[in-house]
Motif scaffolding. Structure first.
Motif, PDB file in Angstrom:
ATOM      1  N   ALA A  84     -15.343  -1.586   5.369  1.00 59.96           N
ATOM      2  CA  ALA A  84     -14.928  -0.643   4.620  1.00 59.96           C
ATOM      3  C   ALA A  84     -13.575  -1.200   3.635  1.00 59.96           C
ATOM      4  CB  ALA A  84     -14.436   0.588   5.323  1.00 59.96           C
ATOM      5  N   LEU A  85     -12.892  -1.811   4.683  1.00 56.56           N
ATOM      6  CA  LEU A  85     -11.598  -2.371   3.739  1.00 56.56           C
ATOM      7  C   LEU A  85     -12.075  -3.391   2.551  1.00 56.56           C
ATOM      8  CD1 LEU A  85      -9.305  -2.975   6.856  1.00 56.56           C
ATOM      9  CD2 LEU A  85      -9.264  -0.945   5.075  1.00 56.56           C
ATOM     10  N   GLU A  86     -13.190  -4.182   2.929  1.00 58.06           N
ATOM     11  CA  GLU A  86     -13.502  -5.182   2.009  1.00 58.06           C
ATOM     12  C   GLU A  86     -14.293  -4.502   0.874  1.00 58.06           C
ATOM     13  OE1 GLU A  86     -16.601  -9.019   1.817  1.00 58.06           O
ATOM     14  OE2 GLU A  86     -16.114  -8.073   3.713  1.00 58.06           O
ATOM     15  N   LYS A  87     -14.997  -3.450   1.138  1.00 51.97           N
ATOM     16  CA  LYS A  87     -15.943  -2.893   0.090  1.00 51.97           C
ATOM     17  C   LYS A  87     -15.010  -1.853  -0.911  1.00 51.97           C
ATOM     18  CE  LYS A  87     -19.812   0.595  -0.416  1.00 51.97           C
ATOM     19  NZ  LYS A  87     -20.598  -0.638  -1.452  1.00 51.97           N
ATOM     20  N   PHE A  88     -13.794  -1.133  -0.376  1.00 54.79           N
ATOM     21  CA  PHE A  88     -13.157  -0.410  -0.939  1.00 54.79           C
ATOM     22  C   PHE A  88     -11.562  -0.679  -1.312  1.00 54.79           C
ATOM     23  CE2 PHE A  88     -16.479   2.118   1.241  1.00 54.79           C
ATOM     24  CZ  PHE A  88     -17.153   2.741  -0.006  1.00 54.79           C
ATOM     25  N   GLU A  89     -11.510  -1.053  -2.574  1.00 54.22           N
ATOM     26  CA  GLU A  89     -10.157  -1.822  -2.797  1.00 54.22           C
ATOM     27  C   GLU A  89      -9.144  -0.279  -2.427  1.00 54.22           C
ATOM     28  OE1 GLU A  89     -10.010  -3.331  -6.769  1.00 54.22           O
ATOM     29  OE2 GLU A  89     -11.255  -4.960  -6.185  1.00 54.22           O
ATOM     30  N   GLU A  90      -9.178   0.865  -2.757  1.00 54.62           N
ATOM     31  CA  GLU A  90      -8.269   1.915  -2.847  1.00 54.62           C
ATOM     32  C   GLU A  90      -7.838   2.023  -1.323  1.00 54.62           C
ATOM     33  OE1 GLU A  90     -12.378   3.977  -3.148  1.00 54.62           O
ATOM     34  OE2 GLU A  90     -11.691   1.890  -3.683  1.00 54.62           O
ATOM     35  N   LEU A  91      -8.663   1.562  -0.181  1.00 57.47           N
ATOM     36  CA  LEU A  91      -8.311   1.700   1.102  1.00 57.47           C
ATOM     37  C   LEU A  91      -7.173   0.542   1.267  1.00 57.47           C
ATOM     38  CD1 LEU A  91     -11.639   2.144   2.957  1.00 57.47           C
ATOM     39  CD2 LEU A  91     -10.262   3.750   1.671  1.00 57.47           C
ATOM     40  N   ASP A  92      -6.233   0.956   2.080  1.00 58.82           N
ATOM     41  CA  ASP A  92      -4.892   0.157   2.403  1.00 58.82           C
ATOM     42  C   ASP A  92      -4.993  -0.391   3.554  1.00 58.82           C
ATOM     43  OD1 ASP A  92      -2.540  -1.335   2.501  1.00 58.82           O
ATOM     44  OD2 ASP A  92      -1.292   0.794   2.072  1.00 58.82           O
ATOM     45  N   GLY A  93      -5.353  -1.717   3.478  1.00 61.66           N
ATOM     46  CA  GLY A  93      -5.431  -2.561   4.888  1.00 61.66           C
ATOM     47  C   GLY A  93      -4.271  -2.826   5.593  1.00 61.66           C
ATOM     48  N   GLY A  94      -3.265  -2.484   4.979  1.00 65.87           N
ATOM     49  CA  GLY A  94      -1.653  -2.849   5.512  1.00 65.87           C
ATOM     50  C   GLY A  94      -1.181  -1.499   6.260  1.00 65.87           C
ATOM     51  N   ALA A  95      -1.922  -0.248   6.171  1.00 66.48           N
ATOM     52  CA  ALA A  95      -1.540   0.934   6.782  1.00 66.48           C
ATOM     53  C   ALA A  95      -2.861   1.478   7.236  1.00 66.48           C
ATOM     54  CB  ALA A  95      -1.169   1.843   5.392  1.00 66.48           C
ATOM     55  N   LEU A  96      -2.782   1.075   8.464  1.00 67.09           N
ATOM     56  CA  LEU A  96      -4.130   1.317   9.471  1.00 67.09           C
ATOM     57  C   LEU A  96      -3.675   2.316  10.834  1.00 67.09           C
ATOM     58  CD1 LEU A  96      -6.155  -1.730   9.352  1.00 67.09           C
ATOM     59  CD2 LEU A  96      -6.216  -0.163   7.927  1.00 67.09           C
ATOM     60  N   GLY A  97      -4.261   3.386  10.952  1.00 70.79           N
ATOM     61  CA  GLY A  97      -4.213   3.954  12.126  1.00 70.79           C
ATOM     62  C   GLY A  97      -5.487   4.202  12.989  1.00 70.79           C
ATOM     63  N   ILE A  98      -5.467   4.457  14.333  1.00 77.30           N
ATOM     64  CA  ILE A  98      -6.675   4.501  14.971  1.00 77.30           C
ATOM     65  C   ILE A  98      -6.534   5.737  16.015  1.00 77.30           C
ATOM     66  CG2 ILE A  98      -5.755   2.837  16.677  1.00 77.30           C
ATOM     67  CD1 ILE A  98      -8.740   1.740  17.356  1.00 77.30           C
ATOM     68  N   MET A  99      -7.589   6.368  16.205  1.00 74.72           N
ATOM     69  CA  MET A  99      -7.366   7.743  17.155  1.00 74.72           C
ATOM     70  C   MET A  99      -8.676   7.994  17.713  1.00 74.72           C
ATOM     71  SD  MET A  99      -7.100  10.542  13.985  1.00 74.72           S
ATOM     72  CE  MET A  99      -6.609  11.849  15.195  1.00 74.72           C
ATOM     73  N   GLY A 100      -8.607   8.682  18.635  1.00 77.93           N
ATOM     74  CA  GLY A 100     -10.050   9.361  19.362  1.00 77.93           C
ATOM     75  C   GLY A 100      -9.811   9.870  20.587  1.00 77.93           C
ATOM     76  N   GLY A 101     -10.701  10.761  21.145  1.00 79.18           N
ATOM     77  CA  GLY A 101     -10.861  11.687  22.054  1.00 79.18           C
ATOM     78  C   GLY A 101     -11.710  11.430  23.211  1.00 79.18           C
ATOM     79  N   SER A 102     -11.458  11.582  24.459  1.00 82.29           N
ATOM     80  CA  SER A 102     -12.415  11.370  25.457  1.00 82.29           C
ATOM     81  C   SER A 102     -12.636   9.851  25.640  1.00 82.29           C
ATOM     82  CB  SER A 102     -13.526  12.323  25.357  1.00 82.29           C
ATOM     83  OG  SER A 102     -14.143  12.467  26.765  1.00 82.29           O
TER      84      SER A 102
END
Length: 693
Positions: free
Chosen positions: A525-543
């Motif tokens: 996704a980061l490679e495909k979409f220039e508007e996504l900021d690869g330097g500002a990433l968060g990760i999250m999930g439950g269970s």
């Protein structure tokens, strides 16, 4: 969508269709902040689109509607504010509902007998002296429990062996009769009431089952002689995951021992649902093959089987390697067919089967079918999609050959999500597929915020792991996107909906292919979409998503922050503390100590550098709160920035069915964490936020 829009999320139940096929009834339930509870009523939905839907009842929370076979009566569950759901009946044409149960812990489900004069219901039967059965004896004053079994607790329920689900039968009162009047004054003093001086005004129920285990999924035979159900009544049931098919006579005779109908030639099964065809010739059931051990549940798809109702060999109708019929129960279709729901590549399809093995996909496409029923030759279904949290539709005749999708087959009858779209705004997800490191396709979605970017990115990982993200409206993604975050969601290996091989790929290899898949989806996704900021990433999930989040941040340090929610974080302590701990970890991670350690986030916590918010609920029995407590403490001791957000009174289902106040607070606290580490214009850091007033 903002957190304060939660009351606009209206959940729609599976429909019940009147025998003449002219209308359906559903329950529509939503969170309510004023009551801090879920409220809702029944809605009448005509099949004729010229006739508008209308609210049918006005209770605090009315759910689970079901028409009687003769169409004259509607049964449903009603719960008062702070009360337990009880079975009620009302004339199908309208009127005042009449209660027919007063179960001390409430009624969980019910079914009609074919004569329309008897109801079979499920209710937890409390042991004498517990759960308020003796006035003045509260939970803290009850007798001690002597535990000798693996299966003694369940998330959201608590202890189970002292309140198993039993089946009861009750006669439907004459709704045309004059309502009873409670005695008062001289009559009350003379003892005209019930012997104990109390009269709850409901007919007496007769108990059908008695074993100290749950009896589930009751349904009646076509001739009304028997009630079918599923239960674990076999020898050694405490040490495996098996369950079987049983039936009991429904008549007024004294209770008898259940008759075991489970086919012996199919191996070890965990039976989920059982239903006789309307003509009484066939018995359909859904089940998982759980292997020779009786515990091999990992990514086992649910299949549909059929056997003669009078006895005989069972035949499997669906292929568990490719189809997973775990999304719902079984509903009869026509004289001898069945309707089922299939998890399929981020959707849920509606399928029909016949006794000769014929099958048909009745509805496919980018939606999640949540329930379906057929009567009078009409199929009505409830569904969710990218623009609706829940609505009702009728199935048209088969579409013309060559049509690109099944949208033409639906005539949508309601629009319960219109206020959500109008007031909150909904962002449609974009479907994507990227190749993993070994070339394996990883399927998922991107929910992009408005504006040109660059947008911080949140990689969201689902629970399970044998579950799936879908393209249907997801409140989590909508809230985060409205706050300025691009949300990525995918179904890595280990997920449901892509075949058993896909789901079983991480058995005893957790944190391997699944981590590679989610990171490949992020990189794609980061490679495909220039508007996504690869330097500002968060990760999250439950269970399981909490597991894979904690595991990933111990390997990959590019994320600015993480949220580990209700996580499976230490397989060792999980074994003795979780309601499923006695089997879950051993099947997913194996039992060899070195092998378990090689898949444990707690064993790698010293490798974490990422600021982490740990979220947990105090009453979580699925992933007990000690998992979050110990992980948070370990991060603090290692000098990693960490915070622990713990919710009282909530269990593992907080994000889906917790109290409305806590669900809103959870969203607000999550956004505060992201504002601190990944600020946006819509969710600024505390230092940049405008002053109040």
């Amino acid at each position: 969508m903002k957190s304060h829009h939660l009351p606009l999320l209206k959940s729609v139940s599976a429909p019940t269709v009147h025998p003449d096929g002219t209308r359906a009834v559903v329950s529509v339930v939503r969170p309510d902040f004023d009551a801090d509870a879920y409220v809702g009523q029944l809605w009448n939905v005509p099949v004729d689109p010229a006739l508008p839907p209308r609210r049918l009842t006005r209770g605090f929370r009315d759910t689970a509607p079901a028409f009687s076979p003769d169409g004259r009566t509607l049964g449903f569950l009603r719960a008062a504010a702070g009360g337990k759901p009880q079975l009620h009946v009302v004339e199908a044409a309208g009127g005042e509902p009449v209660p027919v149960t007063a179960a001390p812990l409430g009624v969980s489900a019910f079914t009609w007998a074919p004569d329309s004069r008897t109801l079979v219901f499920s209710a937890r039967d409390p042991e004498e002296g517990r759960y308020g059965t003796i006035d003045g004896v509260g939970a803290g004053a009850e007798d001690a429990r002597l535990i000798t079994e693996y299966k003694y607790r369940m998330n959201g329920v608590g202890y189970t062996t002292d309140k198993p689900v039993q089946l009861f039968a009750v006669d439907v009162p004459d709704l045309a009769a004059e309502p009873p009047v409670a005695p008062a004054g001289r009559a009350l003093k003379a003892g005209a009431g019930s012997p104990d001086g109390e009269d709850d005004g409901v007919p007496a129920a007769r108990q059908l089952t008695a074993a100290r285990t749950d009896h589930s999924g009751a349904s009646c035979s076509a001739d009304g002689r028997y009630v079918y159900f599923t239960a674990a009544l076999h020898e050694g049931s405490d040490s495996d995951l098996g369950s079987g098919i049983y039936r009991l006579p429904l008549g007024p005779a004294a209770p008898s021992d259940p008759e075991d109908l489970t086919p012996a030639d199919l191996g070890r099964l965990s039976v989920a649902a059982v239903r006789e065809s309307r003509d009484g010739h066939w018995l359909y059931f859904t089940a998982q093959d759980i292997g020779a051990s009786g515990r091999d549940f990992v990514a086992r798809n649910t299949a549909l089987y059929i056997m003669p109702a009078g006895g005989g060999d069972a035949v499997r109708l669906s292929d568990p390697e490719t189809a997973d019929l775990a999304a719902g129960g079984i509903e009869p279709r026509g004289a001898d067919g069945a309707l089922v729901l299939n998890n399929a590549r981020g959707t849920v399809q509606l399928l029909a089967f016949g006794p000769e093995g014929r099958s048909e996909v009745l509805l496919d496409g980018d939606r999640v079918v949540t329930g379906a029923a057929e009567a009078g030759g009409v199929v009505v279904l409830s569904f969710a999609d990218a623009q609706s949290a829940g609505d009702v539709a009728v199935l048209r005749e088969a579409q013309q050959e060559g049509a690109r999708d099944d949208s033409a087959r639906l005539r949508v009858l309601t629009d319960f999500s219109a206020p959500l779209r109008t007031d909150a705004g909904i962002i449609a997800p974009q479907e994507l597929t990227f190749a993993s490191a070994d070339g394996y396709p990883v399927h998922g979605w991107l929910v992009r915020p408005e504006g040109e970017g660059p947008h911080p990115v949140l990689l969201n990982i689902h629970g399970g792991p044998f579950a799936q993200f879908t393209g249907a409206l997801f409140d989590e993604a909508q809230v985060y996107a409205a706050a300025g975050y691009a949300v990525l969601m995918c179904n890595p290996r280990g997920s449901a909906g892509y075949g058993q091989a896909h789901g079983r790929a991480i058995k005893e290899r957790m944190g391997t292919l699944d981590m590679a898949d989610v990171l490949a989806f992020l990189d794609g996704a980061l490679e495909k979409f220039e508007e996504l900021d690869g330097g500002a990433l968060g990760i999250m999930g439950g269970s399981y998503g909490g597991y894979l989040t904690a595991w990933t941040i111990s390997h990959d340090h590019r994320f600015k922050a993480a949220i580990v929610e209700r996580g499976f974080l230490d397989p060792v302590s999980f074994t003795g503390s979780a309601d499923i701990g006695w089997f879950f970890g051993g099947e997913y991670t194996g039992t060899d100590p070195d092998q378990v350690t090689a898949q444990s986030p707690m064993a790698r916590v010293d490798q974490v550098r990422t600021p982490t918010l740990v979220v947990h609920s105090e009453e979580d029995l699925r992933c007990p709160v000690e998992q979050g407590q110990r992980y948070f403490t370990a991060l603090k001791r290692l000098g990693v920035e960490a915070a622990f957000l713990v919710f009282p009174g909530e269990n593992h289902e907080l994000s889906r069915s917790g109290t409305p106040h806590h669900r809103r607070q959870r969203f607000d606290e999550i956004l505060r964490w992201w504002a601190r580490h990944l600020p946006t214009a819509s969710n600024p850091s505390p230092a940049d936020a405008p002053a109040a007033g």
